[in-house]
Write an enzyme that holds these catalytic residues in place. Sequence first.
Site, PDB file in Angstrom:
ATOM      1  N   GLY C 152      -0.781  -5.621  11.198  1.00 34.17           N
ATOM      2  CA  GLY C 152      -0.158  -5.553   9.879  1.00 34.17           C
ATOM      3  C   GLY C 152       0.342  -4.151   9.582  1.00 34.17           C
ATOM      4  O   GLY C 152      -0.010  -3.178  10.261  1.00 34.17           O
ATOM      5  N   CYS C 153       1.166  -4.055   8.529  1.00 34.31           N
ATOM      6  CA  CYS C 153       1.781  -2.772   8.207  1.00 34.31           C
ATOM      7  C   CYS C 153       0.737  -1.767   7.722  1.00 34.31           C
ATOM      8  O   CYS C 153       0.637  -0.661   8.266  1.00 34.31           O
ATOM      9  CB  CYS C 153       2.887  -2.973   7.177  1.00 34.31           C
ATOM     10  SG  CYS C 153       2.424  -3.973   5.746  1.00 34.31           S
ATOM     11  N   TYR C 154      -0.045  -2.145   6.708  1.00 36.36           N
ATOM     12  CA  TYR C 154      -1.084  -1.233   6.223  1.00 36.36           C
ATOM     13  C   TYR C 154      -2.085  -0.879   7.329  1.00 36.36           C
ATOM     14  O   TYR C 154      -2.446   0.285   7.500  1.00 36.36           O
ATOM     15  CB  TYR C 154      -1.839  -1.842   5.041  1.00 36.36           C
ATOM     16  CG  TYR C 154      -1.118  -1.838   3.722  1.00 36.36           C
ATOM     17  CD1 TYR C 154      -0.710  -0.652   3.121  1.00 36.36           C
ATOM     18  CD2 TYR C 154      -0.871  -3.028   3.035  1.00 36.36           C
ATOM     19  CE1 TYR C 154      -0.082  -0.650   1.883  1.00 36.36           C
ATOM     20  CE2 TYR C 154      -0.239  -3.028   1.796  1.00 36.36           C
ATOM     21  CZ  TYR C 154       0.153  -1.841   1.223  1.00 36.36           C
ATOM     22  OH  TYR C 154       0.765  -1.850  -0.001  1.00 36.36           O
TER      23      TYR C 154
END
Lengths: 349, 349, 349, 349
Positions: C152-154
Amino acid sequence: MSHIVRAAIIGATGYGGAEVIRLLQAHPLVKITSVISTSNAGAPLADHFPHLQEVVVDILDELDVDLIASKADVVFLATPAGVSAELSPKLLAAGLKVIDISGDLRLKSSSDYEKWYKKKPASEEILAKSIYALSEVFGDEVKGSDLIANPGCYPTATLLGLIPAVKAGWIDPSTIIIDAKSGVSGAGRGVSLGVHYAEVNENLNVYKVNKHQHIPEIEQALSRVAGKPVVTTFTTHLVPMTRGIMSTMYATVNGEHTAADFIELYRQFYEGRKFVRIRQEGKFPSTKEVSGSNYCDIGFSVDERTGRVTIVSVIDNVVKGAAGQAIQNLNLMYGWEETTGLLFAPVYP
Amino acid sequence: MSHIVRAAIIGATGYGGAEVIRLLQAHPLVKITSVISTSNAGAPLADHFPHLQEVVVDILDELDVDLIASKADVVFLATPAGVSAELSPKLLAAGLKVIDISGDLRLKSSSDYEKWYKKKPASEEILAKSIYALSEVFGDEVKGSDLIANPGCYPTATLLGLIPAVKAGWIDPSTIIIDAKSGVSGAGRGVSLGVHYAEVNENLNVYKVNKHQHIPEIEQALSRVAGKPVVTTFTTHLVPMTRGIMSTMYATVNGEHTAADFIELYRQFYEGRKFVRIRQEGKFPSTKEVSGSNYCDIGFSVDERTGRVTIVSVIDNVVKGAAGQAIQNLNLMYGWEETTGLLFAPVYP
Amino acid sequence: MSHIVRAAIIGATGYGGAEVIRLLQAHPLVKITSVISTSNAGAPLADHFPHLQEVVVDILDELDVDLIASKADVVFLATPAGVSAELSPKLLAAGLKVIDISGDLRLKSSSDYEKWYKKKPASEEILAKSIYALSEVFGDEVKGSDLIANPGCYPTATLLGLIPAVKAGWIDPSTIIIDAKSGVSGAGRGVSLGVHYAEVNENLNVYKVNKHQHIPEIEQALSRVAGKPVVTTFTTHLVPMTRGIMSTMYATVNGEHTAADFIELYRQFYEGRKFVRIRQEGKFPSTKEVSGSNYCDIGFSVDERTGRVTIVSVIDNVVKGAAGQAIQNLNLMYGWEETTGLLFAPVYP
Amino acid sequence: MSHIVRAAIIGATGYGGAEVIRLLQAHPLVKITSVISTSNAGAPLADHFPHLQEVVVDILDELDVDLIASKADVVFLATPAGVSAELSPKLLAAGLKVIDISGDLRLKSSSDYEKWYKKKPASEEILAKSIYALSEVFGDEVKGSDLIANPGCYPTATLLGLIPAVKAGWIDPSTIIIDAKSGVSGAGRGVSLGVHYAEVNENLNVYKVNKHQHIPEIEQALSRVAGKPVVTTFTTHLVPMTRGIMSTMYATVNGEHTAADFIELYRQFYEGRKFVRIRQEGKFPSTKEVSGSNYCDIGFSVDERTGRVTIVSVIDNVVKGAAGQAIQNLNLMYGWEETTGLLFAPVYP
């Protein structure tokens, strides 16, 4: 590879210079051999542009014509008004090819330059020698040239949107009104209250009304194409965004031409030129749809009620309006395919 | 105080309704007695607008004409196109005064309404009765009226910028070109891809070219003032900001009039009207300079090269272009000073 | 070239899918052979993304596993939660390699997936098979794999910023607090009030406090590296910008380590990995300095007063946080240099 | 009215000064009698802030203590660090009441001031005399005082969010971590590359990590409330927006307290104080929900997994964080209702 062209960039700590670096770094036939800054020589470029850390490692060179000539074949000038007028002749004399992104060499009339730029113009000789290189229109003159006056950002969007119609005689040049809008990067990296975030954000400004130095550049090109003097109304607005120019242009249509006719005319005019994309009937481009790319997208509407055509043309001012077209002209200069190193997609969203 | 006017707001969960609430909450002669939402009745307003928590405490009422009549003297309609045409007659019949912020009652021609709005128009009777209340121009007709058609946001900025010159015969109405730009709040609070942040931010869009429903509204007023039919070119752009409209307007000047002449003409025309501010020669307003306020600021340039005047007019679309002018009209309706409750400064930066 | 890998993209009308297309279009060893949309099959991709007009010409295909298998070698899933859990096994069975950009295959615990995603999890078999491919940390497992769970991005920004310190035992995992901020594109292209421009612009929101589905993903990786269960405080904010993630991370330092020590530790950890750039002492990255690129930039401060280290890590959420890392993993999967097709500079400004 | 207080504003051409003017212009018990600028005396204020044209008509006065004393009862100092330390004693000696919006008089320890501000501190006498006027917490000391140190923007949001919990002993002060975010207006109107639109827009920056001059101000107040020295981790971020501060705060909870408990605790602590609004459980404020207003909104989450509370506090930095709280303190100083002239709704959207 023995055929790699060596490029130097003067004005590497400004936005235009940084964009030349970004784009050349991905060009298969060019190698950046010198990044130059008069005021910051000796410092790492990454001190000014941390995003270029480990991308372009060079220390900034000072501005020394002999040094440039020893390192490079071609030099890009991303300099403030007034620099290139002085510097270009020296660079040419040292055997370098010159692509000038500033406005110094665009106007053939030195008195026009003085009037609109309030600076000392370049010599008549250098003005006569330089090629006004709106790639898709005057690109044929670029090949083999060694001195390019790269068009301004507003003129690029505007002229690509107007020239086919003017040339075809489909619009009355005396009725042309150009309402242009730009993002803030066009103002450069220098600091002033006018680019302070809190002054620009959530704000729309109009500036230099009837006084912008791109007016004579636009009129010079339109007059050349129209075969007679053209004067225009041209207004510039500062939009709260970083990149992008939109020119919304109005003119009275000569005779009966629909939007579909204009679309067809323009598609023929720009046939084979990848960077101009004509939208379908009823569709208009937005600036973000060309952001980060070398495209110029154009749309049309003809209003039967008023007999006027509305032409909307968008570019990324830093790419097609500066660094991208400069590299496109480099490609044309060397006889390469004009799209070499430039066929990347817009960054969206 | 016995003379407090009781106000109801229909469409309280939209941006226009919320702004009426914000402004009325500070009005010394008005009390909000009902906030109404057809789809959210029974819920607290603060569920929709947390910023109004503890500011306006009411639970949303349902839309019930008798209930409104029992609670209020005047009702603001901040409703989508098509609602007011049906609802206004009922509210009037119940003895209420009506200020309609929607576009339903602005066009005197019901066929124009059908053509541009693609909706069923209001009855001829109601259209005849309603006052098109551009406060500074047609405000005299508002006093004592009980049905107000509040002007649109683009027409407000545009007409305040054009009418003095058209009325004086200083510009040729057939040459008028209006290049208008708006922030996103003008699109309302409804969700769509067109208002998605990632689509709007760092982007400039042109939309409804030659198709915007404000075209007939502008032409109706200009024709009335000119004393003859006027058609115009009018283009709308979506600027990446929340509030603000700028109309940049172009027309050919009749005779010899300088920018200073225009400034003088407009200052006389708007004498005593606090909300129109004419800028000095060489100065132009930006949208933020009126943000959050009921001001309309106007600047001028005349270009001798082209014989055209450029007029720039800015407003906050949610205030002077909607809720603020609606309250200004309420003031006129009741015979109060038109500035009552509205003399707050713009929020800058 | 015979070795060109053929790629299909499912979810081509979303932001993640469009970015895979933008990046692959410049990849020298990959050719896009199918762009797929379940809901828009048959329409041109450019209807949804006009910026891709004449860049990628394909008509959108429907989602048909056999069709994909006939056209492609590898398929990118840029799909909403819940799709990949069902679809991946079928694609694998058809002989395709799968790179899943969604969250479906990242959590090894199916009960965690159910708890945080509120969806039916993928089968244990498929979860066991998938490689959690944080390229610079777990990239060794990617080569030869045919099922990639792209982080995921985070988690990408956060884990690249924390893992070297956790692994070295320099920070106490139980004290980690992660304050994360993202641009709006992370929310995808779906419409909602939460992404309405007028709600997001000039606004800063905090959301899903202690409830974000990336919490278990971060904790799973930290626990693996720490060799013991780690729970963290993780908060997400919505910043008024389109692209970019910044994770500001806090932890108590074990022993005596200066910022310079951390910098040295991280430079060694990421040696040879081009996409992680460690800033000099006293310097911190901003999100724009990696915008449009696959870089992750990290900076450090150690405060003697509190005994805590502050670690700041930034990425472009759409590139390194999604499409770019997916292509980096494609490169690793095929045994290519991980930077292939990805070494473009950030777009600045 | 004979009881009108006459106010002067020093630093009228900055953002803080302009906001004092905007707010006082709507205050029923105050009249602005002098707007002062050291560098621009003699020019119209509207040359610097066109939005104030015809709102406040005064020409800028020079900075002359006798002149101020002849015109005003109270003076607001919206001046850079270092000015008030010198100027306040003179203004007091001339019989004026002083409200200092700068940081000069906030720290009781002159060595702390020197260390964090790198400027010469005010005299011990003046520091001892000044009241640190966080209105809702230390407001009782303001009445009758004639020298107010108005709190900083970050400290206002942060302290209002932390003090009730610290005072109640519900959180461990040694575990407090403050992740703060601000709009750009907090940097003032001075020009620099750091506030250039193209550098700030679409960007998120972290700055002055562990070095911000608001750290000792926050710690001084927390220590006072806690009854023992408190040191904190405090980080500041620059968000691409003009107004607004959000402090996201983390601390370990002492004992068992739910979010609902915190909400109840804070509602009791701030009972009767209109400008602090505690959100319902599960709800968090966004900065825009207080924009343009004097509110401070606060929300809570307690995570059982980590034993930590997350507290989110938002203000408009220019209002509650500067000019608004200054006027709130003026109200308290004169014994008026603290909300006088300040009960306007936030501007949304």
